[in-house]
Write a protein that holds these residues in place. Structure first.
Motif, mmCIF file in Angstrom:
data_model
loop_
_atom_site.group_PDB
_atom_site.id
_atom_site.type_symbol
_atom_site.label_atom_id
_atom_site.label_comp_id
_atom_site.label_asym_id
_atom_site.label_seq_id
_atom_site.Cartn_x
_atom_site.Cartn_y
_atom_site.Cartn_z
ATOM 1 N N GLU A 183 29.639 111.700 66.755
ATOM 2 C CA GLU A 183 28.933 111.402 66.177
ATOM 3 C C GLU A 183 29.819 112.202 64.663
ATOM 4 N N ILE A 184 29.583 113.719 65.239
ATOM 5 C CA ILE A 184 29.919 114.736 64.028
ATOM 6 C C ILE A 184 31.379 114.571 63.619
ATOM 7 N N LEU A 185 32.249 113.856 64.913
ATOM 8 C CA LEU A 185 33.706 114.019 64.529
ATOM 9 C C LEU A 185 33.985 112.409 63.632
ATOM 10 N N ILE A 186 32.673 111.662 63.851
ATOM 11 C CA ILE A 186 33.318 110.708 63.056
ATOM 12 C C ILE A 186 33.068 110.886 61.557
ATOM 13 N N LYS B 81 38.939 114.400 57.341
ATOM 14 C CA LYS B 81 38.502 115.426 55.455
ATOM 15 C C LYS B 81 38.709 117.504 56.705
ATOM 16 N N VAL B 82 38.571 117.378 57.268
ATOM 17 C CA VAL B 82 38.407 118.630 57.446
ATOM 18 C C VAL B 82 38.639 119.004 58.901
ATOM 19 N N MET B 83 39.300 120.241 59.630
ATOM 20 C CA MET B 83 39.169 120.540 60.986
ATOM 21 C C MET B 83 38.064 120.633 61.666
ATOM 22 N N GLU C 159 38.674 113.514 75.812
ATOM 23 C CA GLU C 159 37.742 112.523 76.012
ATOM 24 C C GLU C 159 37.019 112.087 74.518
ATOM 25 N N VAL C 160 36.460 112.793 73.814
ATOM 26 C CA VAL C 160 35.683 112.372 72.962
ATOM 27 C C VAL C 160 36.336 112.008 71.575
ATOM 28 N N LEU C 161 37.572 113.694 71.733
ATOM 29 C CA LEU C 161 37.649 113.533 70.385
ATOM 30 C C LEU C 161 39.562 112.376 70.923
ATOM 31 N N THR D 15 40.281 112.130 66.411
ATOM 32 C CA THR D 15 40.596 113.278 65.901
ATOM 33 C C THR D 15 41.007 114.511 66.632
ATOM 34 N N VAL D 16 42.252 114.248 67.416
ATOM 35 C CA VAL D 16 42.687 115.356 68.766
ATOM 36 C C VAL D 16 43.360 116.714 67.741
ATOM 37 N N SER D 17 43.863 115.683 66.451
ATOM 38 C CA SER D 17 44.639 116.828 65.644
ATOM 39 C C SER D 17 44.295 117.674 64.206
ATOM 40 N N GLN D 18 42.274 117.216 64.332
ATOM 41 C CA GLN D 18 41.261 117.788 63.620
ATOM 42 C C GLN D 18 40.800 118.996 64.591
#
Length: 292
Positions: free
Chosen positions: A127-130, A135-137, A152-154, A159-162
């Protein structure tokens, strides 16, 4: 007064684009970046969806979050290993199911029995990653033991790059994690009281692991870890330098509190030494200082 060490367009809170943030992050000599500790907990419960959103509004470049895992394998946000301080429940997170955790309510700010309950529930990492995507890192704390599950969630959320992993682990252990990943994770090496000898291995760590940054924790400003010689060696390996100003014992007294009284002994002290990532509990104050 020392200003942000690299000229950049001044921004207003919430106006930073992820493209600019990532561009700054990948420039080891770039502008000073602000990381917000456990989200903006002075506005909402720490590590809550609301605290994360308030951090974005406050102009955060990066938000530090704490990740724990439930007994049924769900990754959630909580600093402590128990729910006692931050919720109306009790018990160890690794002995509770996600369904049990979801029924609890978060206490305001940094919790404690005297803080009122809110309507916020414990969020999942997903939920946080979504919420922060594009937007931000984020800075991933407390999750090194289940880093593969976090990765795996990233991947699933794109959102791996963040996301910046960090640990005090050995170079060999970090190498094993980083190897053969579909998308290369970002990594920061921590040097603190648990591994002070690592200051002798900075060149080796950089060659073997290629971290993007080093996090330095120090109780005394005379500590070798924060010496100009060590920081220069980190910079010569094209890495960013991260320090924490939340409380005195991890920054030699050059904290958020002193920054409000004498900034030359607070945030400015870190910047003069070459630090270009600061984690804070005072995002409004640090943002204002960096953008004066």
């Amino acid at each position: 007064m020392v200003r942000n060490n690299i000229a950049a367009a001044r921004k207003q809170p919430s106006e930073s684009s992820l493209k600019e943030i990532l561009s700054s992050f990948w420039d080891p000599n770039g502008r000073v970046m602000m990381a917000v500790h456990r989200g903006n907990w002075k506005q909402a419960p720490e590590n809550s969806l609301a605290a994360i959103q308030y951090s974005v509004v406050a102009g955060a470049d990066m938000i530090e979050i704490d990740v724990q895992q439930t007994t049924d394998g769900v990754l959630i946000l909580m600093h402590d290993e128990t729910v006692d301080r931050m919720t109306n429940g009790t018990g160890s997170i690794n002995e509770m199911t996600f369904r049990q955790l979801r029924e609890l309510r978060l206490r305001q700010y940094q919790g404690g029995i005297n803080q009122p309950l809110t309507n916020y529930s414990i969020p999942t990492l997903e939920e946080i990653l979504i919420l922060i995507k594009n937007k931000v890192m984020i800075n991933l704390d407390k999750c090194w033991d289940y880093r593969e599950q976090v990765y795996e969630v990233l991947l699933r959320t794109g959102t791996v790059s963040q996301a910046l992993f960090k640990s005090t682990a050995s170079a060999a252990e970090v190498q094993l994690f980083l190897a053969d990943k579909i998308e290369q994770p970002l990594y920061m090496q921590i040097i603190d009281d648990s591994n002070p000898e690592m200051v002798q291995d900075i060149d080796y760590i950089c060659a073997a692991v290629q971290p993007q940054a080093f996090e330095i924790c120090f109780e005394d400003e005379a500590d070798e870890r924060i010496s100009i010689e060590v920081l220069d060696r980190i910079k010569s390996n094209h890495c960013r330098i991260w320090t924490n100003t939340m409380w005195d014992s991890i920054c030699g007294g050059h904290s958020d509190i002193i920054s409000r009284v004498d900034v030359s002994e607070g945030w400015e002290w870190h910047i003069r030494r070459g630090v270009n990532m600061i984690q804070t509990d005072d995002p409004e104050g640090l943002f204002a200082y960096l953008n004066e």
